[in-house]
Motif scaffolding. Structure first.
Motif, PDB file in Angstrom:
ATOM      1  N   ILE A 288       0.123  -0.300  29.229  1.00 49.84           N
ATOM      2  CA  ILE A 288       0.783  -1.149  28.248  1.00 49.84           C
ATOM      3  C   ILE A 288       1.797  -2.079  28.904  1.00 49.84           C
ATOM      4  CG2 ILE A 288       2.750   0.319  27.602  1.00 49.84           C
ATOM      5  CD1 ILE A 288       1.583  -0.184  24.647  1.00 49.84           C
TER       6      ILE A 288
ATOM      7  N   SER B 120      -3.965  -3.080  22.856  1.00 49.12           N
ATOM      8  CA  SER B 120      -5.136  -2.324  22.407  1.00 49.12           C
ATOM      9  C   SER B 120      -6.395  -2.851  23.074  1.00 49.12           C
ATOM     10  CB  SER B 120      -5.288  -2.431  20.889  1.00 49.12           C
ATOM     11  OG  SER B 120      -4.085  -2.085  20.255  1.00 49.12           O
TER      12      SER B 120
ATOM     13  N   LYS C 229       1.082  -3.875  31.590  1.00 53.70           N
ATOM     14  CA  LYS C 229       0.395  -4.905  32.371  1.00 53.70           C
ATOM     15  C   LYS C 229       0.609  -6.287  31.749  1.00 53.70           C
ATOM     16  CE  LYS C 229      -3.342  -2.314  34.551  1.00 53.70           C
ATOM     17  NZ  LYS C 229      -2.911  -2.693  35.906  1.00 53.70           N
ATOM     18  N   LYS C 230       0.334  -7.324  32.564  1.00 52.36           N
ATOM     19  CA  LYS C 230       0.437  -8.694  32.085  1.00 52.36           C
ATOM     20  C   LYS C 230      -0.943  -9.180  31.618  1.00 52.36           C
ATOM     21  CE  LYS C 230       4.702  -9.288  33.839  1.00 52.36           C
ATOM     22  NZ  LYS C 230       4.943  -7.865  33.997  1.00 52.36           N
ATOM     23  N   PRO C 231      -0.970 -10.251  30.801  1.00 51.48           N
ATOM     24  CA  PRO C 231      -2.258 -10.753  30.293  1.00 51.48           C
ATOM     25  C   PRO C 231      -3.283 -11.032  31.391  1.00 51.48           C
ATOM     26  CG  PRO C 231      -0.470 -11.827  29.142  1.00 51.48           C
ATOM     27  CD  PRO C 231       0.170 -10.964  30.194  1.00 51.48           C
TER      28      PRO C 231
ATOM     29  N   THR D 215     -12.105  -7.299  24.568  1.00 49.38           N
ATOM     30  CA  THR D 215     -10.814  -7.941  24.750  1.00 49.38           C
ATOM     31  C   THR D 215      -9.712  -6.895  24.846  1.00 49.38           C
ATOM     32  OG1 THR D 215      -9.330  -9.677  23.928  1.00 49.38           O
ATOM     33  CG2 THR D 215     -10.225  -8.167  22.305  1.00 49.38           C
ATOM     34  N   VAL D 216      -8.521  -7.344  25.255  1.00 49.92           N
ATOM     35  CA  VAL D 216      -7.324  -6.516  25.196  1.00 49.92           C
ATOM     36  C   VAL D 216      -6.302  -7.330  24.412  1.00 49.92           C
ATOM     37  CG1 VAL D 216      -5.499  -5.390  26.509  1.00 49.92           C
ATOM     38  CG2 VAL D 216      -7.809  -5.525  27.460  1.00 49.92           C
ATOM     39  N   ASP D 217      -5.767  -6.778  23.341  1.00 50.60           N
ATOM     40  CA  ASP D 217      -4.806  -7.524  22.549  1.00 50.60           C
ATOM     41  C   ASP D 217      -3.489  -7.647  23.309  1.00 50.60           C
ATOM     42  OD1 ASP D 217      -2.780  -6.794  19.668  1.00 50.60           O
ATOM     43  OD2 ASP D 217      -3.425  -8.731  20.429  1.00 50.60           O
ATOM     44  N   PRO D 218      -3.040  -8.874  23.611  1.00 49.82           N
ATOM     45  CA  PRO D 218      -1.810  -9.015  24.391  1.00 49.82           C
ATOM     46  C   PRO D 218      -0.561  -8.584  23.634  1.00 49.82           C
ATOM     47  CG  PRO D 218      -2.666 -11.174  23.765  1.00 49.82           C
ATOM     48  CD  PRO D 218      -3.680 -10.169  23.333  1.00 49.82           C
ATOM     49  N   VAL D 219      -0.649  -8.458  22.303  1.00 48.55           N
ATOM     50  CA  VAL D 219       0.524  -8.056  21.529  1.00 48.55           C
ATOM     51  C   VAL D 219       0.682  -6.543  21.519  1.00 48.55           C
ATOM     52  CG1 VAL D 219       1.488  -7.996  19.200  1.00 48.55           C
ATOM     53  CG2 VAL D 219       0.550 -10.120  20.110  1.00 48.55           C
ATOM     54  N   SER D 220      -0.414  -5.809  21.305  1.00 47.15           N
ATOM     55  CA  SER D 220      -0.311  -4.348  21.192  1.00 47.15           C
ATOM     56  C   SER D 220      -0.903  -3.618  22.395  1.00 47.15           C
ATOM     57  CB  SER D 220      -1.035  -3.876  19.931  1.00 47.15           C
ATOM     58  OG  SER D 220      -2.407  -4.240  19.996  1.00 47.15           O
TER      59      SER D 220
END
Lengths: 126, 189
Positions: free
Chosen positions: B24, B62, B26-28, B55-60
């Motif tokens: 959690i 997930s 990590k950077k985008p 995908t990986v949600d950059p906000v959560s």
């Protein structure tokens, strides 16, 4: 087809008012990210790359949420609780999910709000 | 410029396994390296999931994983960022994995209308809005865009989802109106 149960109201929170979804409560502020993952360096081309990556990832995630709308979703929650519901919407911080026809051990809740920190994973078929 | 082989190996090593609770933070750009690869995710309470990273949600934080079932079905599982413990890379994927995954969630291609049909749909919508006392003008070089009350535009083919506005209230009002236009032929998708 089971008939819906009456809405079970949560007890009031420690501040005596909210039921756990108050966006102004200290708990909500602690949960919601005050800043999202970002680099500190001020090199503008790196920042541009990072922003491009962030928007691409987020757009794909939003599309996955759109694809879920109206479909039955299985939610795996903590304490080995598993529920199924029809997904309706999410808030912008991915902290709450609005669902309908939530099947719980108590019966079927016609409309409900699921708190995302209570969820481990959720699955559906496209 | 290094050859593709060595670059992939360097990337592979850097993203092979992620330790507890590291995910959690990590950077985008680091998350982006996992796109279109097959991974195994372990989450809280001994839950494990495997699939292709959509995908990986950059906000959560997930992770959205996709699995193609033999029967042609596609199953999607999303693991919430706060519950992710470890992420292990399983495979890089084929040449067509990227396209296959991207195509999955894109909106279905809309019906194609002829110019004449588009003109009819535009006039039908314009008169319906005027009948409901809503000011509407035509915009653009070809007068194809309808401008409603100066704050909302409707582009061809003039379906509810072709409305554009920053005002949510007007947007939802106009969308409902379009839906109950008795004149328009309601084509089902």
């Amino acid at each position: 087809m089971t008939s819906p149960v009456m809405v079970v109201r949560l007890p009031r929170g420690p501040d005596g008012q909210s039921r756990g979804f108050d966006p102004t409560s200290p708990r909500y502020h602690a949960l919601a990210p005050s800043s999202i993952q970002a680099s500190n360096n001020c090199c503008s081309s790196n920042l541009r790359e990072e922003q491009r990556s962030r928007s691409g990832l987020r757009e794909r995630f939003l599309r996955s949420l759109i694809a879920m709308a109206g479909k039955p979703v299985d939610f795996t929650m903590y304490e080995r609780v598993s529920v199924t519901a029809v997904f309706a919407a999410s808030d912008i911080d991915i902290l709450n999910f609005q669902v309908s026809h939530l099947q719980t051990p108590l019966g079927v809740q016609k409309e409900a709000l699921l708190r995302c920190p209570d969820i481990i994973a959720y699955a559906f078929d496209l | 410029m290094r050859s593709a082989g060595t670059r992939e190996q360097g990337d592979w090593e850097s993203i092979c396994t992620v330790n507890m609770n590291e995910w959690i933070t990590k950077k985008p750009l680091e998350w982006e390296k996992y796109l279109n690869k097959e991974v195994k995710v372990t989450a809280d309470e001994k839950n494990a999931y495997q699939g292709w990273v959509f995908t990986v949600d950059p906000v959560s934080g997930s992770i959205v994983l996709v699995n193609f079932v033999d029967t042609g079905k596609v199953s999607v599982v999303t693991i919430m960022g706060h519950a992710i413990q470890t992420v292990e890379l399983i495979s890089e994927g084929e040449n067509n994995t990227t396209e296959k995954l991207s195509a999955l969630f894109m909106p279905v291609a809309a019906k194609v209308y002829s110019n004449e049909e588009l003109g009819q749909r535009k006039s039908s919508l314009k008169s319906w809005l005027e009948k409901n006392r809503i000011p509407v003008t035509e915009q653009g070089d070809q007068h194809t865009v309808l401008c409603v009350a100066g704050v909302l535009t409707v582009s061809p083919p003039y379906n509810p989802e072709d409305c554009n506005s920053s005002n949510e209230i007007i947007l939802s009002r106009v969308q409902s109106l379009i839906n109950c236009n008795p004149d328009a032929d309601h084509k089902t998708d």
